[in-house]
Enzyme design. Structure first.
Site, short mmCIF file in Angstrom:
data_model
loop_
_atom_site.label_atom_id
_atom_site.label_comp_id
_atom_site.label_asym_id
_atom_site.label_seq_id
_atom_site.Cartn_x
_atom_site.Cartn_y
_atom_site.Cartn_z
CG ASP A 132 -7.75 0.43 17.98
OD1 ASP A 132 -6.77 0.11 18.68
OD2 ASP A 132 -8.92 0.46 18.39
CE1 TYR A 169 -2.04 -5.89 16.28
CE2 TYR A 169 -4.04 -6.10 14.96
CZ TYR A 169 -3.03 -6.68 15.72
OH TYR A 169 -2.99 -8.05 15.87
CG ASP A 170 -7.35 -2.25 12.27
OD1 ASP A 170 -7.10 -3.26 12.96
OD2 ASP A 170 -8.29 -1.47 12.52
CG LEU A 211 -7.55 -24.54 44.53
CD1 LEU A 211 -7.67 -23.03 44.46
CD2 LEU A 211 -6.21 -24.94 45.11
CD GLU A 261 -3.19 -16.39 42.01
OE1 GLU A 261 -3.48 -16.35 40.81
OE2 GLU A 261 -2.10 -16.83 42.44
CE LYS A 276 -12.02 -21.27 42.99
NZ LYS A 276 -13.11 -21.32 42.01
CG ASP A 291 -17.50 -18.39 38.60
OD1 ASP A 291 -17.01 -19.53 38.48
OD2 ASP A 291 -18.69 -18.19 38.87
CE1 TYR A 339 -4.22 -21.26 38.21
CE2 TYR A 339 -5.56 -19.64 37.05
CZ TYR A 339 -5.37 -20.93 37.50
OH TYR A 339 -6.30 -21.91 37.22
CE LYS A 375 -15.90 -20.80 45.56
NZ LYS A 375 -16.29 -22.15 45.22
CB CYS A 425 -35.66 -48.39 52.21
SG CYS A 425 -35.14 -47.84 50.56
CB CYS A 483 -36.27 -51.78 48.84
SG CYS A 483 -35.27 -51.56 50.34
CB CYS A 530 -31.59 -48.49 52.45
SG CYS A 530 -32.41 -50.04 52.05
CB CYS A 543 -32.07 -51.29 48.45
SG CYS A 543 -33.03 -49.78 48.19
#
Length: 612
Positions: A43, A46-47, A93, A125, A127, A129, A236, A322, A416, A419, A434, A439
Site C-alpha cells: 500500500d 501505491y500511496d 427478472l 451466478e 444474485k 442484493d 455480469y 429466490k 364495499c 361506498c 366492488c 366508488c
C-alpha cells in the site's frame, strides 16, 4: 523525498510522459488489489506513486485525464442528479421460489425454442442484493454511470461511481468505440456494520440492511460521502457482440477488460444441476461477505437467449431463483380490506409488530378470500409470516395448535367497505371486486395512480391531498385536476398560499405528456409502464390505440389475451370515453413517440472525416 524534487524540474513533455506512466501503473495496481484480489505492491508504494502523480497534476493541471486515479475523489457535491436515458433497456427478472417452478420454466423454454432439453445448458451466478447500474465507456474511458431507474431512464451518478475503486476509470485493454456494461453496486457486511456503528454514535437511525445503505449511499449528493462508505461492485452483462456467443464468455470478456466479476458462478449442463447449485447456497449464503437473495439462472447460449425474447419487463431466457424468505411468528389482531383502483378488494392482516429482514412489520397481505380459507387463517391466530421475495410481507400459515378458542373466522364483506356498493366475484377469478361504478375509493386510487411518478408525476398531490380534494367535491376524476385554481386549494388543510401556487403550477406544467406515460396514467387493468410503452411505440397515437380491436392487440409482442381484452374493454366503456374527452377539453396534449423510418434498415454506412 527524491521524486518531489526531481518532478519539480521536469519539462512539460517529460511531465506528460511521467504522468502517463504513473496513471498506467496505478490503474494496474488498483485493478490487482480491488478486482483480482492479488496485490503486487505494498500500500505504501501505491500511496507514494499516487502522491507523485498529484504533485505533477498540481503543477500541470492540463495533464489531468478522466482515467487518472486522482479523479476518484469525485469533485464537489451536486445539487441534484440529472435523468439519463439508457442505450439499452435494463430489464428485471421473473422469480421462482421452488425447484418445481424452475422445471416449469425449462418446459416453457423448451417449448418456445422447439428443441430437445439436451440442447440447453445454463449459467448460474449469485444474485447480489445491491443496486443495479449501467456503465458506459467511450474508447476505453468511463464517461457515464447511471442507476437503473425505470429500466429505460435512470439517474446520472457518474461522479459517485468514480469513487468506487473496483470500477475502472479506464479499461485494462483498449476497446474502440462505445461499450455499455451492467452490474451491481453493493456494500459488504463488514463495511455495513462500521457505517451503522458510526451512525448510532452520532445519534442517527441505522440502516436496516446493506442494500438499503448501498442505495442511500449511491444517491448521496456529495461524492466524498460515497468514497468514505467503501462500496464495491460486480459486473455480469455486456451489451455488444463478443466472441464466444455465451453468457459465460461475457464474464471472460469483462475480466479481460478489468471489470470485477463474481467468483461464485457455475456452468450447468442440465436444469437439475442448476437446481442443485441453487439449493447448495441456501445455508452457505450466511458465510458470504455480502448479502444475496438468490441465484440467477440464464440460458447460456446467446442466440437461444435472444430468440426467447422478452415478455413485459423480463427476458424469457433468465429467471431468479429466490431463497426461502426469512420467517417469524406473530399474532393477527384483525383482518381488514382495502379497495384498489380496479375495484379489487384485498384482505390484509393487522399484526403485533415483528422483525423481518431488518424491518418492523405490522401488516401483511392475505391475497384473497380463497387463500384465507385454504390456509385456515383466523383473527387472533398465531401465524408464520415472511417477506415474499424479501419484499412484501405475507402470512404463510396459521398454527392451529396454539388457538385458545377465541379466534374468529374472517368473512369477505358483501358490500364495499368504502361506498357500500355490491361486491362481486367473477367466475374463474380469485379476487372479489366492488361493482359500483362511482366508488369513492376506486376513484381516489385511480387519481393517485394518474398523478404518480411514472404517469403524470404531479408534485404536491399525495394520497391524503387527493382524498381531500375528492371529499371536498373539488374533483370527481383525474380530468378535474386541470380545472383547479389556487383559490380552490388555499382554504384546504395542508395548503398555504405558496404551496397552493406550486401545486397549481405543477399541474399546469404537466398538461403536455408523452403517449406511453398517458396510457399508463389511465390505470387500465394489466397495463403497466412496459405494456403502455409497447402500445405507444406500436400505434404511435391515442386514436389508433382506441380503435384497435382485441385481435389486433393480441398480435403485439408482450401483450397476451387477458391484457388485450382489458384494453379493448376499457376504451369501449362510455365513462372512460367521457374522461378522455374531458382531458382533451382541459388542454392535455399528448406527444407522439418519435419513430425512425425503415428506409435505413439493413444498410451500413461508413463515414470518414470529423463529426463535431
Amino acid at each position: 523525498i527524491t521524486w518531489y524534487n526531481s518532478n519539480m524540474n521536469l519539462s512539460k513533455v517529460e511531465a506528460k510522459k511521467r504522468a502517463k506512466q504513473l496513471r498506467d501503473s496505478l490503474n494496474k495496481y488498483s485493478r490487482e488489489y480491488y478486482v483480482l484480489d492479488k496485490p503486487s505492491v505494498d500500500d505504501a508504494v501505491y500511496d507514494s506513486l499516487n502522491n507523485e502523480l498529484k504533485e505533477i497534476e498540481a503543477k500541470h493541471p492540463e495533464l489531468i485525464t478522466p482515467d487518472s486515479p486522482t479523479q476518484r475523489v469525485g469533485g464537489e457535491a451536486a445539487k441534484s442528479f440529472q435523468k439519463t436515458k439508457h442505450a439499452y433497456r435494463m430489464l428485471s427478472l421473473n422469480d421462482a421460489f421452488s425447484a418445481d417452478e424452475l422445471l416449469e420454466w425449462e418446459k416453457r423454454t423448451q417449448k418456445l425454442l422447439n428443441i430437445n432439453v439436451s440442447e440447453l445448458d445454463y449459467y448460474c451466478e449469485l444474485k447480489i442484493d445491491g443496486l443495479s447500474i449501467m456503465l458506459t465507456y467511450q474508447n476505453g474511458i468511463l464517461v457515464r454511470g447511471a442507476t437503473r431507474g425505470d429500466g429505460s431512464v435512470g439517474e446520472d451518478v457518474t461522479n459517485n461511481l468514480k469513487t468506487i475503486p473496483s470500477i475502472p476509470l479506464k479499461l485494462a485493454e483498449d476497446f474502440p468505440g462505445k461499450l455499455d456494461i451492467r452490474g451491481e453496486i453493493y456494500m459488504p457486511y463488514a463495511t455495513f456494520e462500521k457505517v451503522n456503528k458510526k451512525m448510532v454514535q452520532r445519534g442517527e437511525k441505522p440502516y436496516a440492511n446493506p442494500r438499503n445503505l448501498a442505495a442511500g449511499t449511491i444517491r448521496q449528493l456529495d461524492p466524498k460521502v460515497v468514497r468514505e462508505r467503501k462500496l464495491d461492485s460486480y459486473f455480469y452483462e455486456v451489451y455488444t457482440e463478443i466472441t464466444g456467443g455465451t453468457h459465460s464468455s461475457k464474464h471472460d470478456f469483462l475480466e479481460k477488460y478489468g471489470l470485477k466479476t463474481s467468483e461464485y458462478t457455475k456452468k450447468c449442463k442440465t436444469i437439475h444441476e442448476a437446481i442443485k447449485y441453487c439449493e447448495s447456497w441456501i445455508d452457505k449464503r450466511e458465510k458470504l461477505p455480502f448479502q444475496i437473495d438468490g441465484v440467477v439462472i440464464l440460458v447460456n447460449e446467446d442466440k437461444l437467449y435472444e430468440k426467447l425474447g422478452i415478455v413485459g419487463k423480463a427476458p424469457r431466457g433468465a429467471i431468479a431463483y429466490k431463497f426461502p424468505a426469512e420467517q417469524s411468528t406473530t399474532k393477527i389482531v384483525d383482518i381488514q380490506t382495502n379497495v384498489g383502483r380496479t375495484g379489487a378488494i384485498t384482505p390484509f392482516a393487522i399484526m403485533d409488530p415483528v422483525q423481518l429482514a431488518g424491518t418492523t412489520v405490522t401488516r401483511a397481505t392475505l391475497h384473497n378470500e380463497d387463500e384465507i380459507k385454504r390456509k385456515d387463517i383466523r383473527i387472533g391466530d398465531t401465524v408464520v409470516v415472511q417477506k415474499a421475495g424479501d419484499i412484501i410481507p405475507e402470512v404463510v400459515e396459521s398454527l392451529p395448535k396454539l388457538r385458545t378458542g377465541k379466534e374468529k373466522k374472517f368473512k369477505m364483506p358483501t358490500k364495499c367497505p368504502v361506498c357500500g356498493g355490491p361486491v362481486v366475484k367473477p367466475e374463474g377469478e380469485a379476487v372479489a371486486r366492488c361493482a359500483a361504478t362511482d366508488c369513492f375509493a376506486i376513484e381516489i386510487e385511480r387519481i393517485i395512480h394518474f398523478v404518480s411518478r411514472d404517469a403524470y408525476n404531479i408534485e404536491g398531490l399525495g394520497e391524503k391531498v387527493v382524498e381531500q380534494l375528492v371529499q371536498e367535491g373539488l374533483i370527481a376524476d383525474a380530468a378535474d385536476l386541470f380545472k383547479l385554481t389556487e383559490g380552490d386549494l388555499e382554504p384546504l388543510e395542508r395548503f398555504a398560499e405558496k404551496s397552493a401556487a406550486n401545486t397549481i403550477e405543477s399541474i399546469q406544467n404537466s398538461r403536455k405528456i408523452s403517449l406511453n406515460r398517458f396510457v399508463y396514467a389511465l390505470g387500465i387493468r394489466f397495463v403497466g409502464a412496459i405494456t403502455a410503452n409497447d402500445l405507444a411505440n406500436h400505434y404511435g397515437d391515442l386514436k389508433s390505440i382506441k380503435k384497435a380491436s382485441f385481435e389486433e392487440l393480441q398480435e403485439i409482442e408482450g401483450i397476451g389475451d387477458v391484457a388485450a381484452k382489458s384494453i379493448s374493454e376499457w376504451f369501449a366503456d362510455k365513462k372512460n370515453q367521457t374522461l378522455l374527452s374531458k382531458l382533451k377539453d382541459d388542454g392535455v396534449k399528448i406527444d407522439k413517440p418519435k419513430k425512425v423510418g425503415n428506409k435505413l434498415s439493413g444498410k451500413t454506412f461508413v463515414i470518414t472525416g470529423t463529426l463535431d
